[in-house]
Motif scaffolding. Structure first.
Motif: not given
Lengths: 236, 236
Positions: A37-38, A41, A72, A172-174, A182, A190, A230, B96, B99-101, B111-112, B116, B118-119, B122-123, B127, B143-145
DNA sequence: ATATAATATTACAGTGGTGTGACAGGAGTA
DNA sequence: TACTCCTGTCACACCACTGTAATATTATAT
């Protein structure tokens, strides 16, 4: 290019320290993680150039992590060297099967480790990162850190370069603004969302500056309203 | 995809409220729990997309809850972000380790926190395995919208894109306007029923715009009087 | 045929997302 | 130090997109 950063993933502090010292002496930057996990991250946040991954992490999560990284798309090119105490062929095969780049069995000599790391870095940098990316007459050369249109150098800042490199290697990817942040800025920075827009604008401006010899390369950076940006060869 | 739901677990009402407001502003749904027990019930019941967990719950049950969630197979993939007032490395590592993300130390900027969250989302969302949907020469690539007819890009707004994506992934089936609204707009918005009609119209128009090379793809969006709409390959 | 319900179409004003120029602070350099 | 380049943020402008209402058209029932 500055010294490569190596991420060491091992649950034993003694091993981490030992490897860390070895790498420092060899001129690498090193960081370490104790768990899968670490490690994940750290990879997302700091984007190391190579990962030294212990096969036998608690919970058997070492190989699981390797598999996840290779699956991934965004981390699939990150070189991985597996560390293991076992010498059995089975493991080797299984490891390479996952897509690991190399394999070092404990105990190993510092010299061997460093040699393998260098070899993997050389190999991967030759094939992956440093390959010139070309779209029509727009060329981006990572190794010389240069962008040219019809052999005319295009002037842009470091951030715009990274941005363009990211786009050109993921065409070709959005990508949402968050995603771009990221990938280009790294995970623990941020930014105001609109900052991305400004850099997109600067990149477009740079790409337009060479014109009007042929096509306008700024058009390849396309806005996808409500979704992100894109890079695409096809018209919007 | 509707807004992610975040579960806030903290014993201080002021903190819960503050975070709740922050998350609402950022476009998340939020719910909160005061104790580890409440939290566990809420998780099982409501299946949030992420948990913000205070490290220092009364009885020290915060980390205990995290450990339990990560141990239980049903909740082990649920992302957890720890909140703590301590900045000590020890806690970080220990957290961590469980197993905390990710990990956010109080005091933190809204904001932070949002970044975090969102990050991590996303993770963890992995995919995008969205595949290209194709019907004859009509292609929709998530994926290319992008929507293309015979490789010619079709121009449409975000809502029409979502609408078409929904239809193409649920072909040969009638959907009421209510159902379409739920799927495309999300559950908690009120729309005039006629609004759907207008977007259907816009979608048909967009699909007709490329023509008349071959078939009229607008015909695939069929009106079922008294019932709703249907995407079908067969003629109406 | 006529009436009625359901849907299609058009027009429009408000909104939100994006483009763009300007600016101040920072990092690096001479 | 002074200078230059770069970066992140803001403010303003613009326009594509959205939702709604009003009107036209089509389908079903009487």
């Amino acid at each position: 290019m500055s010294d490569p950063t190596i991420l060491i993933v091992d649950d034993e502090p003694a091993i981490r320290d030992m490897i860390g010292i070895t790498l420092d002496l060899a001129g690498f930057n090193s960081m370490s993680a104790e768990t899968a996990h670490q490690a994940h991250v750290a990879i997302v946040d700091s984007r190391p150039d190579l990962v030294l991954l212990d096969w036998m992490l608690p919970g058997g999560s070492g190989i699981e992590l390797a598999r996840r990284l290779k699956r991934d798309e965004l981390t699939s090119t990150l070189p991985i060297i597996m560390l293991t105490a076992k010498t059995s062929e089975d493991n080797k095969v299984q490891g390479l099967d996952v897509g690991v780049d190399d394999y070092v069995t404990k105990p190993f000599s510092p010299r061997e480790l460093v040699a393998r790391i260098k070899a993997v870095l050389r190999r991967s940098s030759g094939t992956q990162q440093d390959k010139v990316i070309r779209v029509f007459d727009l060329q981006l050369d990572p190794s010389s850190h240069r962008v040219t249109i019809e052999d005319t150098p295009v002037d842009m800042g470091p951030t715009e370069f990274k941005l363009l490199k990211f786009f050109m290697s993921h065409q070709e990817k959005v990508f949402s603004r968050d995603h771009i942040q990221d990938q280009v800025w790294g995970g623990n920075v941020y930014l105001e969302e609109r900052t991305i827009d400004v850099h997109i604008r600067r990149l477009r401006k740079a790409l337009s500056s060479i014109e009007p010899t042929s096509i306008n390369y700024a058009r390849l950076i396309q806005t996808v309203r409500g979704a992100g940006y894109r890079f695409s060869v096809k018209p919007a």
